[in-house]
Design a protein around this motif. Structure first.
Motif, PDB file in Angstrom:
ATOM      1  N   GLU A 223       0.938  -1.162   0.081  1.00 59.03           N
ATOM      2  CA  GLU A 223      -0.005   0.034  -0.072  1.00 59.03           C
ATOM      3  C   GLU A 223       0.789   1.446   0.008  1.00 59.03           C
ATOM      4  OE1 GLU A 223      -2.470  -0.486   3.366  1.00 59.03           O
ATOM      5  OE2 GLU A 223      -4.051  -1.435   2.256  1.00 59.03           O
ATOM      6  N   GLU A 224       1.956   1.339   0.947  1.00 56.48           N
ATOM      7  CA  GLU A 224       2.751   2.593   0.955  1.00 56.48           C
ATOM      8  C   GLU A 224       3.569   2.483  -0.444  1.00 56.48           C
ATOM      9  OE1 GLU A 224       5.809   2.110   4.101  1.00 56.48           O
ATOM     10  OE2 GLU A 224       6.861   3.986   3.524  1.00 56.48           O
TER      11      GLU A 224
ATOM     12  N   ILE B 277       2.564   1.420  -3.321  1.00 54.91           N
ATOM     13  CA  ILE B 277       1.502   2.219  -4.356  1.00 54.91           C
ATOM     14  C   ILE B 277       1.378   3.619  -4.552  1.00 54.91           C
ATOM     15  CG2 ILE B 277      -0.859   2.217  -5.185  1.00 54.91           C
ATOM     16  CD1 ILE B 277      -0.900  -0.935  -4.893  1.00 54.91           C
ATOM     17  N   THR B 278       1.400   3.893  -3.271  1.00 59.70           N
ATOM     18  CA  THR B 278       1.204   5.405  -2.832  1.00 59.70           C
ATOM     19  C   THR B 278       2.546   6.188  -3.483  1.00 59.70           C
ATOM     20  OG1 THR B 278      -0.145   5.097  -0.932  1.00 59.70           O
ATOM     21  CG2 THR B 278       1.000   7.129  -1.061  1.00 59.70           C
ATOM     22  N   GLU B 279       3.543   5.706  -3.179  1.00 61.11           N
ATOM     23  CA  GLU B 279       4.968   6.091  -3.457  1.00 61.11           C
ATOM     24  C   GLU B 279       4.952   6.008  -5.049  1.00 61.11           C
ATOM     25  OE1 GLU B 279       7.832   4.199  -1.651  1.00 61.11           O
ATOM     26  OE2 GLU B 279       7.680   4.651   0.441  1.00 61.11           O
TER      27      GLU B 279
ATOM     28  N   ASN C 110       2.324   6.254  -7.279  1.00 64.06           N
ATOM     29  CA  ASN C 110       1.552   7.479  -7.622  1.00 64.06           C
ATOM     30  C   ASN C 110       2.138   8.768  -7.575  1.00 64.06           C
ATOM     31  OD1 ASN C 110      -0.941   6.453  -8.638  1.00 64.06           O
ATOM     32  ND2 ASN C 110      -1.345   5.756  -6.963  1.00 64.06           N
ATOM     33  N   ASN C 111       2.864   9.031  -6.545  1.00 59.13           N
ATOM     34  CA  ASN C 111       3.467  10.353  -6.254  1.00 59.13           C
ATOM     35  C   ASN C 111       4.621  10.510  -7.286  1.00 59.13           C
ATOM     36  OD1 ASN C 111       1.586  10.966  -4.373  1.00 59.13           O
ATOM     37  ND2 ASN C 111       2.730  10.107  -2.293  1.00 59.13           N
TER      38      ASN C 111
ATOM     39  N   THR D 264      10.524   1.568  -6.549  1.00 59.49           N
ATOM     40  CA  THR D 264       9.335   1.089  -5.882  1.00 59.49           C
ATOM     41  C   THR D 264       8.865  -0.211  -6.771  1.00 59.49           C
ATOM     42  OG1 THR D 264       8.905   3.160  -5.209  1.00 59.49           O
ATOM     43  CG2 THR D 264       7.093   1.666  -5.121  1.00 59.49           C
TER      44      THR D 264
ATOM     45  N   ASP E  46      -3.430   1.650 -10.805  1.00 60.73           N
ATOM     46  CA  ASP E  46      -4.865   1.539 -10.407  1.00 60.73           C
ATOM     47  C   ASP E  46      -5.112  -0.089 -10.272  1.00 60.73           C
ATOM     48  OD1 ASP E  46      -6.275   4.412 -11.660  1.00 60.73           O
ATOM     49  OD2 ASP E  46      -5.269   4.049  -9.875  1.00 60.73           O
TER      50      ASP E  46
ATOM     51  N   ASP F   6      -3.528  -1.609  -7.462  1.00 56.28           N
ATOM     52  CA  ASP F   6      -4.261  -1.186  -6.193  1.00 56.28           C
ATOM     53  C   ASP F   6      -5.559  -2.207  -5.836  1.00 56.28           C
ATOM     54  OD1 ASP F   6      -6.289   1.364  -4.857  1.00 56.28           O
ATOM     55  OD2 ASP F   6      -4.631   0.370  -3.829  1.00 56.28           O
TER      56      ASP F   6
ATOM     57  N   THR G  38     -10.897   0.886  -3.461  1.00 55.79           N
ATOM     58  CA  THR G  38      -9.640   0.861  -2.867  1.00 55.79           C
ATOM     59  C   THR G  38     -10.079   0.426  -1.148  1.00 55.79           C
ATOM     60  OG1 THR G  38     -10.432   3.114  -2.514  1.00 55.79           O
ATOM     61  CG2 THR G  38      -8.862   2.750  -4.175  1.00 55.79           C
TER      62      THR G  38
ATOM     63  N   SER H 288      -7.466   0.725   1.394  1.00 52.28           N
ATOM     64  CA  SER H 288      -7.087   1.794   2.118  1.00 52.28           C
ATOM     65  C   SER H 288      -8.024   2.587   2.517  1.00 52.28           C
ATOM     66  CB  SER H 288      -6.312   2.578   0.678  1.00 52.28           C
ATOM     67  OG  SER H 288      -5.255   1.813   0.338  1.00 52.28           O
TER      68      SER H 288
END
Length: 762
Positions: free
Chosen positions: A14-15, A17-19, A21-22, A43, A93, A96, A353, A356
């Motif tokens: 999860e972390e 995927i967030t990284e 995306n950013n 990542t 996506d 995720d 999602t 999350s």
């Protein structure tokens, strides 16, 4: 796989995927940002490796396809564009959404074949394929859905190589000819792949290679090696060695082998191509639908019967029935009722999602946790300083008592945040014991009890190596061969147990085996032979003292140096590391029955409760956890010229701190006729400690037997409080009798005594 491992994978992913995306957003904003590109690669590589190690092949394959496509961008073969970023975000996506299903049910039913294949075609054919695909989608979405696989082949004759222009498999795996007879028989949808493994600068290449072979064998089953397995496990290979396995695709092999921590680098080639790697020119719908993951035409045809993609329907099914998913999909499709395969998968993934929605845990960087811990240390010091100033000013305030409670609770909370279950370290030990035992043709049962016991992360990190040394010692020196055990009337299978238990502020870890034990006479002879001790010295030792020789630096009972033992460094490291952690290690052994190592460690570090004493007008600190009893020094006797005190029938030598620390003015001894009263103050009840009145007789601090059976003499006992103990560093480290310093509230620096090494004792 255990639920705990799946949960850890989900939280970390999860972390990730967030990284991801950013970082993709940062790259889209600035295509020349090298840090964003490096972050995306790191990542994606981590997601791929972790998923492969957990057995989530579809997840790993999609992440691998993203990595391959991004490699083209990084090499300058493809420019960053809005259309390219759309494809990458669609893939994120979908990852995720797959992760959401794994979080809910431990696995995912989402089929990423379409999106993965699209990414691979883009990686192979570049911007031209991207522009063609965009044109096809804008003119006719249905045509894109039905013919998407074939569209990726319009740019060339061969459709099975990402990097080699038709010389390899669909996943970029190069097909090579080899004379090595691997003897493997792949199935219809499988092929034989060669993984050339590089361990880098390994200290023990044989042991590291053993771990790699076991991991690959567990992951892929049948295995062939070049050179042979025995040579590899003995470290008899040059920089690399080759492993031959059966798998559906080279990407699967690469991800699986690369996930093994001992592997520095791996290069995978297809020896006998799998169905998904064939370099055929047949571009009919059935062949185009097959991918490196072994997806079949029937599955693609079945999913094509619905108005939505397989990804959308399957994602929706986790929360609702298929009919509801179809109704919702038709509502969102608008007038034409048609949608693109991957586009709909992306929207479905974005809507799902669930993993999350509720944040159940937060990952905190270790440096931030250490910074917080440092602030708490400062708060403790400031609290002590404030109380002292108010006492000197004769000010009494309930607010200060409330501050004490709040700061104490904060301190406890931060200390708890640093606690990590022992399982984080010991869960890797069963594999270690198994491999070492097999290497020595021994049969060993290994049991662990107390995995949930928690220790400060610093202590847990440092204690791993000592435990490894003890376990290696148990397998190598302790457990006998099956033949020797049978001859001695034992079960041919030996047993090693690791147990952990917590008592108040200490954790006890016991490693015990039922092997041959340690012969004290053999240690005596070895010590004389190696010049560690003289003949007279070893003959004067008790059996228990002789067994302590195993902790002597450079001492080993093995005549032959192996990957496991014989260098005489292991047990010395154990004692040194444990002592540095303010712990202790003891050894007990019975020849023919087994050996028991017991390690006692504090649960946390740095903030300790200390008893402050006065010696010759100088203030020192003694950790209260070391003190068994405090009483007046009115019962000191003299035996054979040495001062002693008696307690419950036991004799304790008296150590005068004034003499040992070189301070003047220490109180003299009391008369020799009176015995130490049995009713002295117990350190477990700090409020009842007799602090004396400085009347000249002085005070005695009797130390716990397991620490050191001795009584410390001081002029006076002053007070006790919690302090932040800073270890001595540089040239000051290792000074006998001192473990660190503490800064008091008034700014004074007080030395904290190490009762074990006081007086030069080691």
């Amino acid at each position: 796989m255990s639920e705990a491992h799946v949960r850890a994978f989900v939280r970390e992913s999860e972390e990730g995927i967030t990284e991801l995306n950013n970082s993709l957003l940062a790259l889209e904003s600035d295509p020349d940002d090298p840090e964003a590109m490096d972050a995306i690669f790191r990542t994606a590589h981590t997601l791929k490796g972790n998923a492969a190690a957990m057995g989530f092949g579809d997840f790993s394959g999609l992440a691998h396809a993203m990595e391959d496509l991004l490699d083209e961008v990084r090499d300058g073969d493809m420019a960053v564009s809005g259309a390219l970023m759309d494809r990458l975000f669609e893939a994120v996506d979908l990852l995720d959404a797959m992760l959401g299903e794994i979080d809910e049910g431990g696995d995912t039913s989402i089929d990423p074949t379409g999106v993965e294949e699209d990414l691979r075609v883009l990686a192979e054919e570049g911007a031209e394929a991207l522009e063609t695909d965009d044109a096809d989608q804008s003119s006719d979405k249905d045509a894109s859905q039905d013919d998407g696989s074939a569209a990726g082949n319009d740019g060339g004759e061969d459709d099975d190589s990402d990097d080699d222009g038709g010389d390899g498999g669909a996943d970029g795996t190069e097909v090579v000819d080899t004379a090595f007879d691997h003897g493997l028989s792949p199935g219809d949808d499988e092929g034989v792949h060669r993984a050339r493994v590089d361990l880098g600068d390994a200290d023990m290449p044989g042991i590291d290679a053993m771990f790699v072979l076991e991991a690959v064998e567990d992951g892929f089953g049948e295995l062939a090696c070049d050179p042979d397995r025995e040579a590899i496990e003995e470290g008899e290979f040059d920089d690399t060695f080759d492993l031959y396995v059966v798998a559906d695709a080279g990407a699967t092999v690469e991800a699986g082998v690369d996930a093994v921590s001992q592997v520095e680098a791996v290069d995978v080639d297809a020896v006998g191509p799998a169905a998904g790697d064939d370099a055929g020119a047949d571009t009919n719908a059935a062949d185009a639908a097959e991918t490196e993951d072994g997806a079949e035409t029937a599955e693609t045809a079945e999913t094509a019967e619905t108005a939505e993609t397989a990804e959308t329907a399957e994602t929706a099914e986790t929360a609702e029935t298929t009919e509801t998913a179809e109704d919702d999909a038709s509502d969102t499709e608008g007038g034409d009722g048609e949608t693109d395969d991957e586009g709909d998968a992306s929207s479905g993934a974005g809507a799902n999602t669930s993993s999350s929605d509720n944040i159940s845990s937060v990952r905190v960087d270790v440096e931030q946790l250490d910074d917080l811990y440092g602030l708490v240390e400062q708060l403790v010091t400031s609290r002590i300083k404030l109380r002292r100033e108010m006492e000197e000013a004769d000010i009494d305030s309930d607010n200060l008592d409330e501050l004490d409670k709040i700061s104490t609770n904060l301190q406890d909370t931060v200390m708890d945040m640093r606690l990590i279950p022992l399982s984080a370290v010991v869960d890797t030990f069963p594999r270690l014991v198994r491999d070492l035992a097999r290497d020595q043709s021994k049969d060993v049962n290994f049991d662990i009890d107390g995995r949930d016991i928690e220790l400060d992360r610093t202590i847990l990190t440092e204690i791993r190596d000592p435990l490894v040394h003890i376990l290696r010692n148990a397998v190598d020196h302790g457990i006998e061969s099956p033949e020797e055990r049978e001859a001695a009337g034992k079960d041919p299978t030996g047993t090693i147990e690791l147990r952990a238990d917590r008592e108040r502020d200490h954790v006890t870890i016991v490693v015990e085996d039922d092997g041959g034990g340690i012969e004290a006479d053999a240690l005596r002879e070895k010590a004389v032979e190696e010049g560690v001790k003289s003949r007279a010295a070893v003959e004067a030792m008790s059996d228990a003292e002789a067994r302590e020789l195993v902790f002597h630096p450079g001492f080993s009972t093995n005549d032959e140096v192996t990957d496991v033992s014989g260098r005489g460094v292991g047990m010395d490291v154990v004692r040194t590391t444990v002592k540095d952690l303010d712990g202790s290690v003891t050894l007990d052994s019975t020849p023919g029955e087994g050996t028991r190592f017991e390690i006692k460690l504090p649960v946390t570090v740095a903030i300790v409760r200390v008893m402050f004493v006065q010696v010759g007008g100088v203030e020192y600190g003694v950790p209260i956890k070391n003190i068994a009893e405090v009483s007046r020094a009115d019962g000191i006797d003299v035996a054979h010229g040495d001062e002693i005190v008696r307690h419950d029938g036991d004799i304790y030598p008296v150590l005068r701190l004034g003499e040992e620390l070189g301070t003047a003015g220490a109180a003299g001894a009391a008369g020799p006729d009176d015995a130490l009263a049995d009713g002295g103050s117990d350190a477990a009840d700090p409020g009842s400690l007799d602090t004396g009145d400085g009347d000249g007789d002085g005070m005695l601090l009797r130390i716990h037997d397991e620490k050191r059976p001795v009584a410390l003499h001081c002029d006076d006992v002053l007070h006790q409080e919690e302090v932040v103990v800073k270890p001595l560093e540089g040239i000051l480290s290792g000074i006998p009798g001192l473990s660190g310093t503490a800064v008091l509230g008034d700014g004074d620096v007080v030395s904290i005594l190490d009762v074990e090494t006081l007086g030069g004792r080691r």
